[in-house]
Design a protein around this motif. Sequence first.
Motif, mmCIF file in Angstrom:
data_model
loop_
_atom_site.group_PDB
_atom_site.id
_atom_site.type_symbol
_atom_site.label_atom_id
_atom_site.label_comp_id
_atom_site.label_asym_id
_atom_site.label_seq_id
_atom_site.Cartn_x
_atom_site.Cartn_y
_atom_site.Cartn_z
ATOM 1 N N VAL A 1 0.844 -1.191 0.000
ATOM 2 C CA VAL A 1 0.000 0.000 0.000
ATOM 3 C C VAL A 1 0.880 1.243 0.000
ATOM 4 O O VAL A 1 1.838 1.343 0.775
ATOM 5 C CB VAL A 1 -0.935 0.017 1.223
ATOM 6 C CG1 VAL A 1 -1.801 1.275 1.219
ATOM 7 C CG2 VAL A 1 -1.815 -1.232 1.243
ATOM 8 N N GLY A 2 0.563 2.201 -0.866
ATOM 9 C CA GLY A 2 1.330 3.436 -0.932
ATOM 10 C C GLY A 2 0.464 4.644 -0.664
ATOM 11 O O GLY A 2 -0.747 4.547 -0.482
ATOM 12 N N GLY A 3 1.108 5.819 -0.651
ATOM 13 C CA GLY A 3 0.377 7.053 -0.417
ATOM 14 C C GLY A 3 0.378 7.459 1.039
ATOM 15 O O GLY A 3 0.770 6.691 1.916
ATOM 16 N N PRO A 4 -0.072 8.694 1.329
ATOM 17 C CA PRO A 4 0.014 9.238 2.681
ATOM 18 C C PRO A 4 -1.257 9.114 3.517
ATOM 19 O O PRO A 4 -1.302 9.558 4.654
ATOM 20 C CB PRO A 4 0.298 10.719 2.409
ATOM 21 C CG PRO A 4 -0.504 11.005 1.169
ATOM 22 C CD PRO A 4 -0.457 9.737 0.337
ATOM 23 N N SER A 5 -2.319 8.512 2.966
ATOM 24 C CA SER A 5 -3.637 8.647 3.588
ATOM 25 C C SER A 5 -3.827 7.828 4.862
ATOM 26 O O SER A 5 -4.833 8.004 5.556
ATOM 27 C CB SER A 5 -4.734 8.286 2.590
ATOM 28 O OG SER A 5 -4.652 6.931 2.198
ATOM 29 N N ALA A 6 -2.902 6.927 5.198
ATOM 30 C CA ALA A 6 -3.047 6.124 6.411
ATOM 31 C C ALA A 6 -2.349 6.755 7.613
ATOM 32 O O ALA A 6 -2.331 6.165 8.699
ATOM 33 C CB ALA A 6 -2.511 4.720 6.182
ATOM 34 N N GLY A 7 -1.788 7.949 7.438
ATOM 35 C CA GLY A 7 -0.977 8.549 8.492
ATOM 36 C C GLY A 7 -1.667 8.658 9.840
ATOM 37 O O GLY A 7 -1.096 8.322 10.879
ATOM 38 N N GLY B 1 -10.613 4.467 9.642
ATOM 39 C CA GLY B 1 -10.448 5.877 9.349
ATOM 40 C C GLY B 1 -9.413 6.110 8.277
ATOM 41 O O GLY B 1 -8.772 5.181 7.766
ATOM 42 N N THR B 2 -9.236 7.369 7.965
ATOM 43 C CA THR B 2 -8.279 7.772 6.948
ATOM 44 C C THR B 2 -7.913 9.225 7.175
ATOM 45 O O THR B 2 -8.616 9.952 7.873
ATOM 46 C CB THR B 2 -8.868 7.574 5.534
ATOM 47 O OG1 THR B 2 -7.866 7.817 4.549
ATOM 48 C CG2 THR B 2 -10.035 8.517 5.290
ATOM 49 N N THR C 1 -1.771 17.765 12.533
ATOM 50 C CA THR C 1 -2.897 18.161 11.690
ATOM 51 C C THR C 1 -3.296 17.018 10.770
ATOM 52 O O THR C 1 -2.444 16.397 10.123
ATOM 53 C CB THR C 1 -2.532 19.391 10.842
ATOM 54 O OG1 THR C 1 -2.196 20.472 11.714
ATOM 55 C CG2 THR C 1 -3.694 19.801 9.951
ATOM 56 N N VAL C 2 -4.599 16.749 10.706
ATOM 57 C CA VAL C 2 -5.133 15.704 9.835
ATOM 58 C C VAL C 2 -5.593 16.350 8.539
ATOM 59 O O VAL C 2 -6.378 17.301 8.552
ATOM 60 C CB VAL C 2 -6.313 14.962 10.503
ATOM 61 C CG1 VAL C 2 -6.947 13.965 9.537
ATOM 62 C CG2 VAL C 2 -5.829 14.251 11.764
ATOM 63 N N GLY C 3 -5.106 15.843 7.409
ATOM 64 C CA GLY C 3 -5.419 16.433 6.118
ATOM 65 C C GLY C 3 -6.313 15.564 5.262
ATOM 66 O O GLY C 3 -6.476 14.364 5.510
ATOM 67 N N PRO C 4 -6.913 16.149 4.216
ATOM 68 C CA PRO C 4 -7.860 15.434 3.360
ATOM 69 C C PRO C 4 -7.172 14.419 2.448
ATOM 70 O O PRO C 4 -5.969 14.492 2.200
ATOM 71 C CB PRO C 4 -8.495 16.563 2.536
ATOM 72 C CG PRO C 4 -7.421 17.615 2.468
ATOM 73 C CD PRO C 4 -6.704 17.550 3.779
ATOM 74 N N ILE C 5 -7.982 13.489 1.954
ATOM 75 C CA ILE C 5 -7.471 12.421 1.089
ATOM 76 C C ILE C 5 -8.452 12.206 -0.062
ATOM 77 O O ILE C 5 -9.526 12.801 -0.106
ATOM 78 C CB ILE C 5 -7.280 11.106 1.877
ATOM 79 C CG1 ILE C 5 -8.565 10.717 2.651
ATOM 80 C CG2 ILE C 5 -6.143 11.277 2.863
ATOM 81 C CD1 ILE C 5 -9.608 10.006 1.900
ATOM 82 N N ALA D 1 -13.008 10.562 9.720
ATOM 83 C CA ALA D 1 -12.786 11.174 8.412
ATOM 84 C C ALA D 1 -12.189 12.566 8.579
ATOM 85 O O ALA D 1 -12.559 13.303 9.502
ATOM 86 C CB ALA D 1 -14.103 11.277 7.642
ATOM 87 N N PRO D 2 -11.272 12.958 7.699
ATOM 88 C CA PRO D 2 -10.762 14.334 7.761
ATOM 89 C C PRO D 2 -11.903 15.338 7.594
ATOM 90 O O PRO D 2 -12.744 15.190 6.705
ATOM 91 C CB PRO D 2 -9.796 14.401 6.577
ATOM 92 C CG PRO D 2 -9.416 12.981 6.304
ATOM 93 C CD PRO D 2 -10.635 12.173 6.624
#
Length: 388
Positions: A262-268, A292-293, A301-305, A325-326
């Motif tokens: 799995v790639g990308g930043p959305s699981a941070g 969640g995501t 800070t939680v950002g959008p995905i 959810a963001p």
Amino acid sequence: MTGQGYHEGYAKDGTRPPHTGIGWRSGAALAFAVAVVLGAAGLNWVKVDQVVYSPGPVYDTLGTIDDEDVVRMDPDLPTYPTDGALYFTTIRLAGGPGDDVSAWDYVVARWLDPSTTVVPREDVFPDDVTADQIREQNTELMQHSQQDAAVVALRAAGIEVPEDIVVAQVIADAPADGVLHVDDQILAVEGESMHDAETVRARLQEVDPGQSATMTLVRDGEEVEIDVPTKADEETGRTIVGVYLAPRYDMPYDVTIDAGNVGGPSAGMMFALAIYDTITEGSMTGGESFAGTGTISGNGTVGPIGGIQQKMFASARAGSEVFLAPADNCRDVVGHEPRGLTVVPVSTFEEARGYVEQVASADDVDDLALPTCAATLEDADDADTTGG
């Protein structure tokens, strides 16, 4: 020859034998079915420039992937037993570089499957990007996300994580081009010590666009003081110098996250929650399952995905009752929530952690006055109206 009292086609007792022909209604239905099959087959050969988002699998950040722990801690860092689940969600994406979407897939996704979203390919991928470049970018984003998640969790647990602010990129022809260098460490702006990238940006707003900002730097191991030109950003009017800043952390412990392929930043955000739960006493989830995501930055800070709707469907299918959810994704959430899934908007790690702990301590989620995306949007609209 037909005898008296008999009608051709009937038996002696007056009953009619089974009909072996095809009536006009059956024939029409059969013809329609054949046309549908042939049409679908034909549509499978036609390719469209669309990208289809669909729900992907979910993974428990407190569990394992391919028999390997998702989160692994430094042996010197105390850890504690956990239970429940903190799922990070994924999406499947069809229509990227080297992966065409058929017209039939488009029809199914666009009109027959409520869990999918279809968008033009040009809105997602540049024309000249390759599949390898996408994978490399997603891998890099995942690595940054994992580091930020570890920083946030460690700090939330009371562990100090020193941070330097460095120049990650200088934009060509920007005021700082030729003045600031990549890897310059920013110590102070206009005589004021800097602690993170946000404090640098805030201090620059006290400098009039077009004037120089005095910065104290560490360059090649030496401390120097440089006057850096500024200008006004064309869109926002804010004072900028034209660089991208990045944190450079001095991690006191090694925290390893294995998210498989799995790639990308959305699981941070979910990684941060899992790390925090693992290094603090007691079970934060209370044995409940959360999904969640959201991206996470070093300051929490939680950002959008992307793909929020598909991730909600994936969470509901996994049996999760609560989805974090963001807040910046709320406009994509409202009206698309799967039945039985409580969606809670969050803007920071602390908010996410607080809501998990609230749900864990409650007898029934419905008894809690949790925030909703609908209320969040209403408050935002009211603020815009008041401010306007």
